[in-house]
Design an enzyme around this catalytic site. Structure first.
Site, PDB file in Angstrom:
ATOM      1  N   CYS A 155      -3.716  -0.954  -2.114  1.00 21.61           N
ATOM      2  CA  CYS A 155      -3.969   0.476  -2.348  1.00 21.61           C
ATOM      3  C   CYS A 155      -4.899   0.657  -3.558  1.00 21.61           C
ATOM      4  CB  CYS A 155      -2.627   1.140  -2.619  1.00 21.61           C
ATOM      5  SG  CYS A 155      -2.720   2.891  -2.925  1.00 21.61           S
ATOM      6  N   ASN A 156      -6.003   1.342  -3.341  1.00 21.90           N
ATOM      7  CA  ASN A 156      -6.939   1.582  -4.445  1.00 21.90           C
ATOM      8  C   ASN A 156      -6.308   2.445  -5.533  1.00 21.90           C
ATOM      9  OD1 ASN A 156     -10.158   1.045  -4.195  1.00 21.90           O
ATOM     10  ND2 ASN A 156      -9.111   0.860  -2.245  1.00 21.90           N
ATOM     11  N   THR A 157      -5.520   3.435  -5.104  1.00 18.81           N
ATOM     12  CA  THR A 157      -4.909   4.334  -6.081  1.00 18.81           C
ATOM     13  C   THR A 157      -3.937   3.549  -6.969  1.00 18.81           C
ATOM     14  OG1 THR A 157      -5.100   6.137  -4.489  1.00 18.81           O
ATOM     15  CG2 THR A 157      -3.578   6.463  -6.313  1.00 18.81           C
ATOM     16  N   ASP A 186       0.863  -1.182   0.000  1.00 22.36           N
ATOM     17  CA  ASP A 186       0.000   0.000   0.000  1.00 22.36           C
ATOM     18  C   ASP A 186       0.902   1.235   0.000  1.00 22.36           C
ATOM     19  OD1 ASP A 186      -2.358   1.600   0.299  1.00 22.36           O
ATOM     20  OD2 ASP A 186      -1.891   1.830   2.416  1.00 22.36           O
ATOM     21  N   SER A 187       0.272   2.379  -0.248  1.00 21.08           N
ATOM     22  CA  SER A 187       1.013   3.637  -0.185  1.00 21.08           C
ATOM     23  C   SER A 187       1.439   3.948   1.248  1.00 21.08           C
ATOM     24  CB  SER A 187       0.122   4.765  -0.696  1.00 21.08           C
ATOM     25  OG  SER A 187      -1.069   4.812   0.069  1.00 21.08           O
ATOM     26  N   CYS A 234     -11.111   3.120  -1.052  1.00 22.49           N
ATOM     27  CA  CYS A 234      -9.863   3.620  -0.461  1.00 22.49           C
ATOM     28  C   CYS A 234      -9.571   2.816   0.795  1.00 22.49           C
ATOM     29  CB  CYS A 234     -10.016   5.105  -0.106  1.00 22.49           C
ATOM     30  SG  CYS A 234      -8.599   5.790   0.761  1.00 22.49           S
ATOM     31  N   THR A 235      -8.284   2.533   0.998  1.00 28.79           N
ATOM     32  CA  THR A 235      -7.867   1.731   2.159  1.00 28.79           C
ATOM     33  C   THR A 235      -8.386   2.263   3.496  1.00 28.79           C
ATOM     34  OG1 THR A 235      -5.851   3.071   2.044  1.00 28.79           O
ATOM     35  CG2 THR A 235      -5.714   0.798   1.249  1.00 28.79           C
ATOM     36  N   HIS A 236      -8.502   3.585   3.603  1.00 32.27           N
ATOM     37  CA  HIS A 236      -8.816   4.186   4.907  1.00 32.27           C
ATOM     38  C   HIS A 236     -10.308   4.184   5.259  1.00 32.27           C
ATOM     39  CE1 HIS A 236      -4.763   5.544   4.269  1.00 32.27           C
ATOM     40  NE2 HIS A 236      -4.743   6.266   5.370  1.00 32.27           N
ATOM     41  N   GLU A 284      -5.996   9.417   9.511  1.00 32.78           N
ATOM     42  CA  GLU A 284      -4.621   9.339  10.024  1.00 32.78           C
ATOM     43  C   GLU A 284      -4.439  10.158  11.295  1.00 32.78           C
ATOM     44  OE1 GLU A 284      -1.705   9.528   6.893  1.00 32.78           O
ATOM     45  OE2 GLU A 284      -2.478   7.610   6.166  1.00 32.78           O
ATOM     46  N   TYR A 311      -0.371   8.546  -2.139  1.00 36.86           N
ATOM     47  CA  TYR A 311      -0.318   8.329  -3.590  1.00 36.86           C
ATOM     48  C   TYR A 311      -1.509   9.028  -4.276  1.00 36.86           C
ATOM     49  CZ  TYR A 311       3.152   4.449  -3.285  1.00 36.86           C
ATOM     50  OH  TYR A 311       4.263   3.675  -3.088  1.00 36.86           O
ATOM     51  N   GLY A 312      -2.574   9.199  -3.511  1.00 36.79           N
ATOM     52  CA  GLY A 312      -3.846   9.648  -4.088  1.00 36.79           C
ATOM     53  C   GLY A 312      -3.819  11.026  -4.701  1.00 36.79           C
TER      54      GLY A 312
HETATM   55  N1  DGL Z   1      -3.932   3.894   0.024  1.00 39.89           N
HETATM   56  C1  DGL Z   1      -4.576   4.962  -0.714  1.00 39.89           C
HETATM   57  C2  DGL Z   1      -5.782   4.382  -1.472  1.00 39.89           C
HETATM   58  O1  DGL Z   1      -6.333   3.362  -1.106  1.00 39.89           O
HETATM   59  C3  DGL Z   1      -5.030   6.087   0.192  1.00 39.89           C
HETATM   60  C4  DGL Z   1      -3.896   6.906   0.761  1.00 39.89           C
HETATM   61  C5  DGL Z   1      -3.091   7.591  -0.311  1.00 39.89           C
HETATM   62  O2  DGL Z   1      -3.563   8.550  -0.951  1.00 39.89           O
HETATM   63  O3  DGL Z   1      -1.963   7.178  -0.519  1.00 39.89           O
HETATM   64  O4  DGL Z   1      -6.181   4.938  -2.452  1.00 39.89           O
END
Ligand code: DGL
Length: 261
Positions: A69-71, A6-7, A180-182, A148, A38-39
């Site tokens: 990571c979705n991004t 993940d990011s 998104c992971t969060h 976060e 990363y987003g």
């Molecule tokens: N992990 C990223 C996602 O799932 C979210 C955090 C980021 O922007 O890096 O898209």
């Protein structure tokens, strides 16, 4: 080992779901905390980072990869699959599969980072199977920093969630994908604000179902994976805040080991 990247730390929501579904499987996690988020970055940069993250996990002995990571899944999956000769599962397709299989529902909302929503990947994948479905994306850039900061229950967070979901409510969506992971950490607030009749799909849960199914159908991959319940967590930067978020997600203290890419 199943390599998960993940990011940053948010991808531990995927590890949490994998632990639940596949408790014995060895997991090697990498969170690119030095370069998160990363987003907000361009597709070219995210692709480059994703390649480096994946190669690091393969060097450490991962036999398959899960892109939490979705991004990164949105913009880098095609390149990763072209370059790497291991099974790669990403987080978008399982959530899409869940959404399109509900034949009674026709209007999908996607929430995620700007990069994920702008990629249009969810929409393309949904429309490829269900052209009758309407798909609306809504970037929610403030939700990652709120999670976060640990603002999971705050009034301000509820207000911001409500504001982001308002346009999707007006469209009368009946499915909402947490892209998104969060966002699984805000699932209760999100469900409350979007309304009970909307089916909320948690992409981390959908992904771990899909990993379980993939291993059942691919015993030659499954038999190569360690099953001692070992979990190792590597990150490209260690801070107290990352440690705290990891504990919030996994509900236990884990050691984040620093590794330079
Ligand atoms: N992990 C990223 C996602 O799932 C979210 C955090 C980021 O922007 O890096 O898209």
């Amino acid at each position: 080992m199943i390599g998960v990247f993940d990011s940053g730390i948010g991808g531990l929501t995927v590890v949490r779901a994998l632990k639940h579904h596949l408790p014995d499987y060895d997991i090697l996690y990498f969170g690119d905390t030095a370069r998160t988020p990363y987003g907000t970055k361009s597709p070219e940069t995210v692709i480059q980072y994703a390649i480096e993250d994946a190669e690091m996990l393969l060097q450490k002995g991962a036999q398959m990869l899960v892109v939490a990571c979705n991004t990164a899944s949105s913009v880098a999956t095609v390149t990763l699959k072209e370059r790497l000769d291991v099974p790669i599962l990403e987080v978008i397709s399982p959530a899409v599969k869940m959404a399109v299989s509900d034949s009674k529902r026709t209007c999908v909302g996607i929430i995620g980072t700007r990069a994920t929503v702008n990629s249009g990947v969810y929409e393309d994948k949904i429309k490829a199977v269900r052209p009758d479905m309407k798909v609306y994306g809504q970037p929610c850039p403030l939700l990652v920093p709120l999670v976060e900061e640990g603002w999971l229950e705050k009034g301000e967070t509820r207000k911001i969630v409500k504001k982001y979901l308002h346009p999707l409510k007006l469209k009368q969506i009946d499915i909402l994908i947490l892209g998104c992971t969060h966002y699984p950490l805000l699932k209760k607030i999100i469900q409350a604000k979007i309304g009970k009749r909307v089916k909320v799909i948690d992409s981390s849960e959908a992904l771990s179902d899909s990993v379980t199914d993939f291993l059942r159908r691919n015993p030659h991959v499954d038999s190569r994976l360690g099953k001692t319940g070992t979990r190792q967590f590597y990150v490209s930067d260690v801070t107290e805040q990352f440690q705290r978020i990891a504990k919030t997600i996994l509900k236990t203290t884990v050691t984040l080991e620093h590794i330079r890419l």
